[in-house]
Write a protein that holds these residues in place. Structure first.
Motif, short mmCIF file in Angstrom:
data_model
loop_
_atom_site.label_atom_id
_atom_site.label_comp_id
_atom_site.label_asym_id
_atom_site.label_seq_id
_atom_site.Cartn_x
_atom_site.Cartn_y
_atom_site.Cartn_z
N GLN A 101 54.42 99.44 72.56
CA GLN A 101 54.74 98.64 71.37
C GLN A 101 55.45 99.49 70.31
OE1 GLN A 101 50.77 97.33 70.56
NE2 GLN A 101 50.76 95.97 72.33
N VAL A 102 54.95 100.72 70.14
CA VAL A 102 55.54 101.61 69.12
C VAL A 102 56.95 102.01 69.53
CG1 VAL A 102 55.28 103.87 67.99
CG2 VAL A 102 53.26 102.48 68.43
N ARG A 103 57.15 102.18 70.82
CA ARG A 103 58.44 102.60 71.37
C ARG A 103 59.57 101.64 70.97
NH1 ARG A 103 59.38 105.54 75.93
NH2 ARG A 103 61.32 105.01 76.97
N MET A 104 59.21 100.35 70.85
CA MET A 104 60.23 99.34 70.54
C MET A 104 60.87 99.57 69.17
SD MET A 104 58.35 95.91 71.90
CE MET A 104 57.42 95.93 73.42
N VAL A 232 55.52 99.55 63.70
CA VAL A 232 55.39 98.62 64.82
C VAL A 232 55.78 97.24 64.29
CG1 VAL A 232 53.96 98.00 66.81
CG2 VAL A 232 53.28 99.91 65.36
N SER A 233 56.58 96.53 65.06
CA SER A 233 57.05 95.22 64.58
C SER A 233 56.00 94.15 64.86
CB SER A 233 58.37 94.86 65.25
OG SER A 233 58.12 94.56 66.61
N VAL A 234 56.09 93.09 64.08
CA VAL A 234 55.22 91.93 64.27
C VAL A 234 55.38 91.40 65.69
CG1 VAL A 234 55.11 89.48 63.62
CG2 VAL A 234 55.02 91.23 61.85
N ASP A 235 56.61 91.36 66.16
CA ASP A 235 56.86 90.83 67.51
C ASP A 235 56.16 91.68 68.57
OD1 ASP A 235 58.31 88.82 66.51
OD2 ASP A 235 60.29 89.67 67.02
N GLU A 241 49.55 87.48 62.45
CA GLU A 241 48.08 87.50 62.26
C GLU A 241 47.52 88.84 62.74
OE1 GLU A 241 49.63 85.18 64.08
OE2 GLU A 241 49.59 83.51 62.63
N LEU A 242 48.09 89.33 63.87
CA LEU A 242 47.60 90.62 64.38
C LEU A 242 47.99 91.76 63.45
CD1 LEU A 242 48.16 90.11 68.20
CD2 LEU A 242 45.99 90.52 67.06
N ALA A 243 49.22 91.68 62.92
CA ALA A 243 49.65 92.72 61.97
C ALA A 243 48.72 92.73 60.76
CB ALA A 243 51.10 92.47 61.54
N ASP A 244 48.44 91.54 60.22
CA ASP A 244 47.53 91.44 59.06
C ASP A 244 46.13 91.94 59.43
OD1 ASP A 244 49.54 90.40 57.52
OD2 ASP A 244 48.97 88.30 57.88
N GLY A 245 45.71 91.58 60.62
CA GLY A 245 44.36 91.96 61.06
C GLY A 245 44.20 93.47 61.18
N ILE A 246 45.24 94.13 61.67
CA ILE A 246 45.18 95.60 61.82
C ILE A 246 45.09 96.25 60.45
CG2 ILE A 246 46.55 97.62 62.51
CD1 ILE A 246 47.55 95.81 64.90
N ARG A 307 50.98 97.23 55.65
CA ARG A 307 51.89 96.15 56.05
C ARG A 307 53.29 96.45 55.54
NH1 ARG A 307 53.89 92.24 58.45
NH2 ARG A 307 52.95 90.17 58.60
N THR A 308 54.29 96.20 56.38
CA THR A 308 55.69 96.29 55.95
C THR A 308 56.30 94.90 56.11
OG1 THR A 308 56.44 96.80 58.17
CG2 THR A 308 55.88 98.68 56.78
N GLU A 309 57.55 94.77 55.71
CA GLU A 309 58.19 93.45 55.83
C GLU A 309 58.24 92.99 57.28
OE1 GLU A 309 62.29 92.65 54.22
OE2 GLU A 309 61.13 93.19 52.41
N SER A 310 58.52 93.95 58.18
CA SER A 310 58.73 93.56 59.57
C SER A 310 57.53 93.82 60.48
CB SER A 310 59.94 94.31 60.12
OG SER A 310 59.72 95.70 59.93
N GLY A 311 56.49 94.41 59.94
CA GLY A 311 55.35 94.71 60.80
C GLY A 311 54.33 95.58 60.10
#
Ligand code: MEV
Length: 404
Positions: A101-104, A232-235, A241-246, A307-311
């Motif tokens: 996921q980070v690689r993306m 890491v991007s939201v996608d 929800e997962l981004a917010d949860g982390i 949190r960032t704009e994209s992830g």
């Protein structure tokens, strides 16, 4: 990361589905392994009794652990294979998954400080500690000279004593401690700085009076740190929800030591697994990590997510006393093979990869906890593994029967 051969990729889809010998063949095909390492790994990677007997005392046998490769890691814009030795199921899969996921978004980026270890010399019953402190500080140059004379090999390799602190810990009882900060190059450095502490103690004693106490490294090497960050991007994570949860999970760890310790255990899942595979002193890394986490007076997380704009954005900061020379890096064949596979050039690069492995493990745990929960993830992985093992058994039977 200055790197091995440019052809190496850490992205090997379907690796987990392969039989062990095919996975090993893929590793051999990278061209990173020496003939000796290939023979060692093909033989199952067992430590010989002879080597074991040199490593420890009262040896009666050897104790094995799985040696795995965590995949998908991209660190400072180069792919890197990450050897891990760990008994806990899911650690390798989880780290590999998070690294994908980070690689993306480019992978992990990190830096290590200069390899400065801390050593301590304790004095008790010093008559006037404040005055003694001034006297010791005035002799700085001579103390550095004595320190460097005790480690001529290290000085020749570019290391040596760099700085000193004098700390009065208990004025009424005359407890005074001198810290020396020593550049230990690519060594973990425990023996080097222990030698320094023992060498300088008599001269400092002449200046302080009282009695000489302990002369030993500190396992809190505050000046030998690694910092790693990633986005890491939201996608990639699977939704906002997962981004917010982390991020909420990270905040929980910042607020509460009861959570922070479990959060950090997740970080150390990755760090320790690599430490073990690479023959590092994982007890010292563990001790340093937890002491560092407590430095503010409250036990804190070693990795923080925002949190960032994209992830999300993650930051790791921790001490990391690791070496690429000395210790079991020389004698243990499996450790040497692991070094060849990782292809790092120096202790700083090893520290960065270990930091990235810690971050990946933490990310995987938080993503699972913020989503379906850790148990379901574990069970899914377990049943997937059983399916893979079953189909491998069927394939092996077919081959035995002549490919029918
Ligand atoms: C288990 O080995 C590690 C976790 O407990 C870490 C965490 O809770 O963040 C899943």
């Amino acid at each position: 990361m200055s790197k091995q051969t440019p052809a190496v990729t850490s992205r090997i889809p379907g690796f987990y589905r392969e039989r062990i010998e095919n996975r090993l063949r893929t590793m051999i095909e990278t061209g990173l392994l020496s003939e000796e390492s290939i023979r060692h790994l093909e033989g199952g990677g067992k430590l010989t009794l002879d080597v074991a007997d040199h490593m420890s005392e009262n040896v009666i046998a050897v104790h094995g652990l799985p040696l795995s490769i965590a995949l998908n890691f991209r660190v400072n814009s180069s792919d890197v294979l990450v050897p891990m030795a760990v008994e806990e199921p899911s650690v390798v899969a989880a780290a590999s998954n998070a690294a994908r996921q980070v690689r993306m978004t480019g992978g992990f980026f990190g830096e290590a400080t200069a390899p400065i270890m801390t050593t301590q010399v304790q004095f008790d019953d010093v008559p006037n500690p404040a005055e003694a402190k001034v006297r010791v500080e005035a002799e700085r140059a001579l103390i550095f000279q004595i320190a460097d004379e005790a480690i001529p090999g290290m000085v020749k390799r570019g290391g040596g004593c760099r700085d000193m602190d004098v700390r009065v810990l208990d004025e009424p009882n005359g407890v005074l401690v001198v810290h020396l900060y020593v550049d230990v190059g690519d060594a973990m450095g425990a023996n080097v700085v222990d030698a320094v502490a023992e060498a300088v103690a008599p001269r400092i004693h002449e200046l302080t009076g009282g009695s000489i106490g302990l002369r030993i490294l500190s396992n809190l090497p505050l000046r030998r740190r690694v910092q790693v960050h990633c986005d890491v991007s939201v996608d990639a994570l699977g939704g906002p929800e997962l981004a917010d949860g982390i991020v909420k999970a990270s905040r929980f760890a910042e607020l509460d030591p009861f959570r922070a310790v479990t959060h950090n255990k997740g970080v150390m899942n990755g760090v320790d697994a690599v430490a073990l595979a690479m023959g590092q002193d994982w007890r010292s890394i563990e001790a340093g990590a937890h002491a560092f986490a407590s430095m503010s007076g409250q036990y804190k997380p070693l990795v923080i997510w925002s949190r960032t704009e994209s992830g999300i954005h993650g930051e790791l900061d921790m001490p990391m006393a690791v070496g690429t020379v000395g210790g079991s890096t020389r004698v243990h064949r499996g450790v040497r093979a692991a070094f060849e596979l990782m292809g790092i050039q120096n202790a700083g690069e090893l520290a960065i990869v270990m930091g990235a492995a810690g971050m990946a493990s933490n990310l995987a745990a938080l993503r699972a906890l913020a989503g379906e929960g850790i148990q379901r993830g574990h069970m899914r992985l377990h049943s997937r593994k059983q399916e893979v093992q079953e189909s491998a058994r069927v394939e092996a039977k077919k081959v035995e029967r002549g490919g029918q």
